[in-house]
Enzyme design. Structure first.
Site, PDB file in Angstrom:
ATOM      1  CG  HIS A 111      23.020  -8.175  -4.779  1.00 48.78           C
ATOM      2  ND1 HIS A 111      24.003  -7.340  -4.288  1.00 48.78           N
ATOM      3  CD2 HIS A 111      22.183  -8.046  -4.083  1.00 48.78           C
ATOM      4  CE1 HIS A 111      23.394  -6.532  -3.323  1.00 48.78           C
ATOM      5  NE2 HIS A 111      22.157  -6.984  -2.811  1.00 48.78           N
TER       6      HIS A 111
ATOM      7  CG  ASP B  94      26.828  -5.505  -5.364  1.00 50.40           C
ATOM      8  OD1 ASP B  94      26.586  -6.496  -4.720  1.00 50.40           O
ATOM      9  OD2 ASP B  94      26.268  -5.606  -6.314  1.00 50.40           O
ATOM     10  CG  HIS B  95      25.837  -7.434   0.677  1.00 47.02           C
ATOM     11  ND1 HIS B  95      24.755  -7.208   0.004  1.00 47.02           N
ATOM     12  CD2 HIS B  95      25.698  -8.869   1.027  1.00 47.02           C
ATOM     13  CE1 HIS B  95      23.487  -8.035   0.107  1.00 47.02           C
ATOM     14  NE2 HIS B  95      24.508  -9.216   0.961  1.00 47.02           N
TER      15      HIS B  95
END
Ligand code: BG6
Length: 506
Positions: A244, A181-182
């Site tokens: 996010h 999950d950047h």
């Protein structure tokens, strides 16, 4: 964390966009900072028939184009570590060839069995590739670790996420799987933990006794760009909220972990997700607002509506904006509303967490009307990363007028501090086996579970409206009505957008 000293890094989907834009520039940045294992080789794998030379040439151009670090002195040396092989993703014999290719590379480069497989491919391949890898024994860890890195989406809903989980965990162990999950790779998201747990002054106030509500925004000024096809089958809820924004919520709301150990942190994240109060389906229309951008003109330029974008159905009902109000049912947060919103084609790009503190019990001074809004802690995740504290101060002169002032910290004021981009941090951690910043299966499933009533109501119930909003505005006005309390609204960080389109203070 044990440092890894030798590794083969395999990228499936090596001729794709993500590899060029993010993965190779991040790996190169790690290389020049000497953060890659001493013995390192990279094998690009995808359907295209390329030679090593073609692959290297295109990756070299990518490093220059999507420059992540100023130092270009190591590019030629880095190129020598890059190799390429074509694979047919659905053909198991192709994985046998890959296995032989990897063995040859190991012998040639004197690298042991440690291998990372990065799936930079369409999600439809998330089941097939790991299955075929295990069919040829490339998941076995007897000669070194084997890890899989995958990107969201982890399923399309709860049911498909459970199927994906079952498929992956058939042959692989949970601790071999790193789900990116950047947002968790962003410095400022990690700084939520440091702000909260390294300072004695915030944590005592961080609860229902002092916090009125919490607001989390992730706004984008761009539309769906060239990703209309993908986005139209996803929408903002799946694209941004499921992953996010719920992760950022969890980091903002979690209890202090007992240590920085990855399972200690991830257990606390999971507890928050498990405590999200289920949204009754009949309430969805009241607490979950969806919108879709319409055509408009921004700074004299005509902007197409979402339904006119390439790859988007002309009668699409996919949301490009989502706002939710919800509660976390635990002792710390009982009764405190959380508001999250995200959207495309909003006036600016900004991601921030705003902690709104309660007003004083008795207000002595003038200016009462806005006092509720005075004490805010704004954690700016991007851009202009930093922390802003807003509080009331005496207006100089006669009487006791109070005015709202800011104390503002900007990361950019720290000299000689390079902020590594999210992929750099995450790739580094996966290589060295630190899973702290990756989503665990249970977290993914809890997030889907929480959103299921919203997904279902938005899909099946005609009476839950999809509101239009002109591109370049802050989304449907109905989202404002979510915020409870007199004179309360979302924070509009940039009502008057500056010409260069960057973040500006209200
Ligand atoms: C991605 C979404 O995960 O995050 C995109 O798929 C979105 O739609 C992007 O644009 C936003 O990321 P960032 O880092 O620019 O906030």
């Amino acid at each position: 964390m044990n440092k890894t000293d030798s590794l083969i890094y395999v990228i499936f989907g090596a001729s794709g966009d993500l590899t060029k834009r993010k993965l190779i520039p991040a790996l190169y940045a790690l290389f020049v900072q000497k953060l890659l294992p001493e013995k390192f080789a990279l094998m690009g794998a995808s359907r295209s028939l390329l030679t090593n030379g073609d692959f290297r040439e295109s990756m070299k151009a990518a490093i220059h184009e999507f420059k992540e670090i100023d130092d270009t002195s190591g590019i030629d040396e880095f190129m020598e570590k890059l190799h390429y092989t074509a694979v047919r993703f659905d053909d198991v014999s192709s994985y046998l060839e890959l296995k032989q290719g990897l063995e040859k590379l190991r012998t040639m480069s004197n690298i042991g069995g440690n291998t990372v497989f990065y799936l930079s491919t369409p999600p439809s391949l998330y089941g097939i590739i790991p299955q075929h890898l295990s069919a040829v024994g490339l998941h076995r860890q007897d000669d070194g670790f084997k890890r899989l890195i995958i990107e969201k989406p982890f399923g399309y809903d709860l049911e498909s996420a459970i199927s994906l989980k079952n498929l992956l965990l058939k042959d692989w162990n949970e601790d071999q799987i790193f789900r990116i999950d950047h947002y968790l790779g962003k410095e400022t998201v990690q700084n939520l933990l440091v702000t909260r747990f390294s300072n004695g002054m915030f944590e005592p106030l961080w609860n229902r006794n002092y916090i009125h509500h919490v607001e989390i925004t992730s706004a984008e000024s761009i539309g769906v760009e060239k990703r209309g096809g993908y986005f139209d089958s996803s929408g903002s809820l799946r694209d941004m909220v499921q992953n996010h924004l719920l992760q950022v919520t969890a980091l903002s709301a979690m209890e202090p972990p007992s240590s920085l150990d990855s399972s200690a942190i991830r257990n606390e994240i999971l507890k928050v997700l498990q405590s999200l109060r289920p949204i009754p389906r009949e309430d969805v229309g009241k607490v979950a607002i969806r919108g879709q951008y319409l055509s408009s003109t921004i700074k004299g330029k005509p902007i197409p509506g979402y339904r006119e974008e390439e790859g988007v159905a002309a009668d699409s009902v996919t949301e490009t904006y989502a706002a939710l109000k919800f509660y976390i049912d635990n002792w710390r947060w009982g009764g405190v509303p959380f508001y999250i919103r995200t959207g495309k084609r909003l006036p600016t790009r900004v991601t921030e967490v705003v902690i709104h503190f309660k007003a004083t019990p008795h207000f002595l001074f003038s200016g009462d009307k806005y006092r509720q809004a005075w004490n805010q802690l704004v954690i700016r995740i991007q851009p202009d990363e930093g922390i802003l504290l807003k509080f009331g101060m005496k207006t100089p002169g006669a009487g006791f007028e109070v005015q709202n002032v800011n104390m503002d910290f900007h990361y950019k004021d720290l000299s000689n501090q390079r902020i590594p981009l999210a992929y750099e941090r995450l790739i580094h951690d996966a290589i060295h086996g630190d899973a702290t910043l990756f989503a665990r299966t249970e977290e993914v499933l809890e997030a889907w579970k929480f959103l299921t009533p919203v997904i279902e109501a938005w899909k099946n119930e005609q009476e839950v409206p999809l509101y239009g909003y002109p591109a370049g505005t802050w989304g449907p006005q109905q989202a404002d009505d979510l915020i409870e309390g007199q004179d309360m609204s979302w924070r509009y960080p940039c009502k008057n957008l500056s010409d260069d389109g960057i973040y500006c203070e209200l």
